[in-house]
Design a protein around this motif. Structure first.
Motif, PDB file in Angstrom:
ATOM      1  N   GLU A  30       0.799  -1.240   0.000  1.00 27.32           N
ATOM      2  CA  GLU A  30       0.000   0.000   0.000  1.00 27.32           C
ATOM      3  C   GLU A  30       0.826   1.283   0.000  1.00 27.32           C
ATOM      4  O   GLU A  30       0.442   2.298   0.582  1.00 27.32           O
ATOM      5  CB  GLU A  30      -1.031  -0.016   1.133  1.00 27.32           C
ATOM      6  CG  GLU A  30      -2.012  -1.158   0.928  1.00 27.32           C
ATOM      7  CD  GLU A  30      -3.184  -1.141   1.878  1.00 27.32           C
ATOM      8  OE1 GLU A  30      -3.145  -0.400   2.865  1.00 27.32           O
ATOM      9  OE2 GLU A  30      -4.142  -1.889   1.602  1.00 27.32           O
ATOM     10  N   LYS A  77       0.897   2.097 -14.086  1.00 30.38           N
ATOM     11  CA  LYS A  77       0.021   3.008 -14.840  1.00 30.38           C
ATOM     12  C   LYS A  77      -1.460   2.932 -14.431  1.00 30.38           C
ATOM     13  O   LYS A  77      -2.080   3.966 -14.156  1.00 30.38           O
ATOM     14  CB  LYS A  77       0.168   2.770 -16.345  1.00 30.38           C
ATOM     15  CG  LYS A  77       0.858   3.925 -17.040  1.00 30.38           C
ATOM     16  CD  LYS A  77       0.912   3.714 -18.525  1.00 30.38           C
ATOM     17  CE  LYS A  77       1.940   4.630 -19.147  1.00 30.38           C
ATOM     18  NZ  LYS A  77       2.390   4.178 -20.451  1.00 30.38           N
ATOM     19  N   PRO A  78      -2.065   1.725 -14.386  1.00 31.37           N
ATOM     20  CA  PRO A  78      -3.489   1.678 -14.012  1.00 31.37           C
ATOM     21  C   PRO A  78      -3.741   2.258 -12.626  1.00 31.37           C
ATOM     22  O   PRO A  78      -4.748   2.939 -12.414  1.00 31.37           O
ATOM     23  CB  PRO A  78      -3.814   0.177 -14.018  1.00 31.37           C
ATOM     24  CG  PRO A  78      -2.671  -0.504 -14.694  1.00 31.37           C
ATOM     25  CD  PRO A  78      -1.503   0.409 -14.665  1.00 31.37           C
ATOM     26  N   LYS A  79      -2.805   2.044 -11.712  1.00 36.70           N
ATOM     27  CA  LYS A  79      -2.972   2.569 -10.334  1.00 36.70           C
ATOM     28  C   LYS A  79      -2.831   4.088 -10.313  1.00 36.70           C
ATOM     29  O   LYS A  79      -3.528   4.775  -9.576  1.00 36.70           O
ATOM     30  CB  LYS A  79      -1.914   1.957  -9.390  1.00 36.70           C
ATOM     31  CG  LYS A  79      -1.970   0.462  -9.329  1.00 36.70           C
ATOM     32  CD  LYS A  79      -3.190  -0.002  -8.544  1.00 36.70           C
ATOM     33  CE  LYS A  79      -3.390  -1.488  -8.732  1.00 36.70           C
ATOM     34  NZ  LYS A  79      -4.707  -1.955  -8.295  1.00 36.70           N
ATOM     35  N   ALA A  81      -3.594   6.064 -12.749  1.00 36.12           N
ATOM     36  CA  ALA A  81      -4.831   6.590 -13.330  1.00 36.12           C
ATOM     37  C   ALA A  81      -5.927   6.600 -12.272  1.00 36.12           C
ATOM     38  O   ALA A  81      -6.643   7.593 -12.112  1.00 36.12           O
ATOM     39  CB  ALA A  81      -5.229   5.751 -14.530  1.00 36.12           C
ATOM     40  N   GLU A  82      -6.039   5.494 -11.515  1.00 38.21           N
ATOM     41  CA  GLU A  82      -7.072   5.388 -10.465  1.00 38.21           C
ATOM     42  C   GLU A  82      -6.925   6.481  -9.416  1.00 38.21           C
ATOM     43  O   GLU A  82      -7.898   7.044  -8.934  1.00 38.21           O
ATOM     44  CB  GLU A  82      -6.929   4.050  -9.721  1.00 38.21           C
ATOM     45  CG  GLU A  82      -7.659   2.898 -10.353  1.00 38.21           C
ATOM     46  CD  GLU A  82      -7.275   1.570  -9.697  1.00 38.21           C
ATOM     47  OE1 GLU A  82      -6.951   1.559  -8.488  1.00 38.21           O
ATOM     48  OE2 GLU A  82      -7.284   0.550 -10.411  1.00 38.21           O
ATOM     49  N   THR A  83      -5.637   6.782  -9.069  1.00 35.40           N
ATOM     50  CA  THR A  83      -5.424   7.758  -7.994  1.00 35.40           C
ATOM     51  C   THR A  83      -5.286   9.180  -8.540  1.00 35.40           C
ATOM     52  O   THR A  83      -4.964  10.112  -7.813  1.00 35.40           O
ATOM     53  CB  THR A  83      -4.173   7.395  -7.155  1.00 35.40           C
ATOM     54  OG1 THR A  83      -3.082   7.149  -8.048  1.00 35.40           O
ATOM     55  CG2 THR A  83      -4.406   6.180  -6.304  1.00 35.40           C
ATOM     56  N   GLY A  84      -5.494   9.317  -9.842  1.00 38.07           N
ATOM     57  CA  GLY A  84      -5.544  10.652 -10.436  1.00 38.07           C
ATOM     58  C   GLY A  84      -4.209  11.360 -10.565  1.00 38.07           C
ATOM     59  O   GLY A  84      -4.155  12.583 -10.634  1.00 38.07           O
TER      60      GLY A  84
END
Ligand code: B1M
Length: 210
Positions: A30, A77-79, A81-84
């Motif tokens: 995390e 990258k996907p993470k 994007a999720e966290t802006g």
């Protein structure tokens, strides 16, 4: 708890598999994705850039480190994007018309990505029309051109003139580079910046977006 320096150092050694594994581990623990990016991947790539500039490492080491960075980025990258988390800016880059040399351009691209830019790579032998369409389509902060031949560097002028005709010149900073290019040439053709190497290009690009 994973030390993000381990990601930076593993990236510098070019161990793509291990970087991927460490990024996954950090996410599992995390660690904030932005920290993994800035204090792991970008830090490692920046260090490689400085070493490359000082001739402490050479083209193959930079390419291998960049491959490791990409391996880490694929996981992150996907993470992000999720966290802006946003890129620091957007660059359209290419080697000018008539010129097929792309090793230097690819290094510049990798250093820019390592510095946090989104890079749209138009490849080699890119015409003025194609550069202009890409500026219209992607709205980059920076347009980067590379040329390795004295016979093709003159095509940079055509791109700048085409940007002017399309009334796009004020919307984008133009950076140029490549073995025959000089600061003097950049000023002569009305480019905003010249960088002698990939690490400087990333540093100079940052100045245009902050
Ligand atoms: Co060519 N070639 N080549 N070549 N080639 C040179 C450039 C040359 C200097 C060799 C020589 O004669 N000594 C010479 C140019 C002479 C001149 O114009 N003054 C030359 C020639 C003549 C040619 C052909 C015409 C040969 C022929 O067919 N008769 C032909 C042209 C093809 C074409 O483009 N239309 C040709 C072909 C090729 C290959 C395809 C075989 C191959 C390219 C493969 C590829 O790129 N995928 C090739 C190579 C490899 C070279 C040399 C050996 C190496 C270039 C290179 O990759 N350097 C080169 C001689 C040399 O430089 N020793 C030569 C490593 C790279 C990391 O450096 O690209 O300078 P560089 O990039 C640096 C900086 O310049 C800067 O950052 C990079 C990293 O630090 N930088 C930027 C680059 N772009 C930037 C953009 C920026 C900022 C910084 O902002 C956007």
């Amino acid at each position: 708890m994973l030390d993000l320096n381990e990601i930076s150092e593993t990236l510098q050694r070019g161990n793509a598999g291990k970087v991927e594994e460490l990024v996954k581990q950090a996410l599992k623990e995390e660690v904030v994705p932005k920290d993994i990016l800035e204090n792991g991947l970008i830090k490692g790539m920046n260090t490689i850039g400085v070493k490359f500039k000082n001739n402490e490492v050479y083209v193959p080491e930079v390419l291998i480190a960049a491959r490791a960075m990409h391996a880490g980025m694929d996981v992150l990258k996907p993470k992000l994007a999720e966290t802006g988390v946003k890129n620091i800016g957007k660059v359209v880059i290419g080697t000018v018309k008539g010129d097929l040399h792309d090793i230097g351009k690819n290094l510049v691209k990798m250093m820019l990505e390592g510095a946090g830019f989104e890079v749209i790579d138009l490849g080699v032998d890119v015409s003025a029309e194609k550069f202009v369409s890409a500026v219209k389509e992607y709205h980059p902060d920076i347009l980067g051109m590379s040329a390795l031949l004295t016979t093709t560097m003159i095509n940079m002028t055509e791109v700048i003139q085409s940007l002017q005709s399309a009334e796009l010149r004020e919307r984008v900073k133009v950076m140029i580079g490549g073995a025959p290019i000089t600061q003097n040439y950049a000023e002569q053709i009305g480019a905003d910046g010249y960088s002698p190497d990939a690490a400087s290009a990333a540093e100079d690009a940052k100045k245009f977006v902050i």
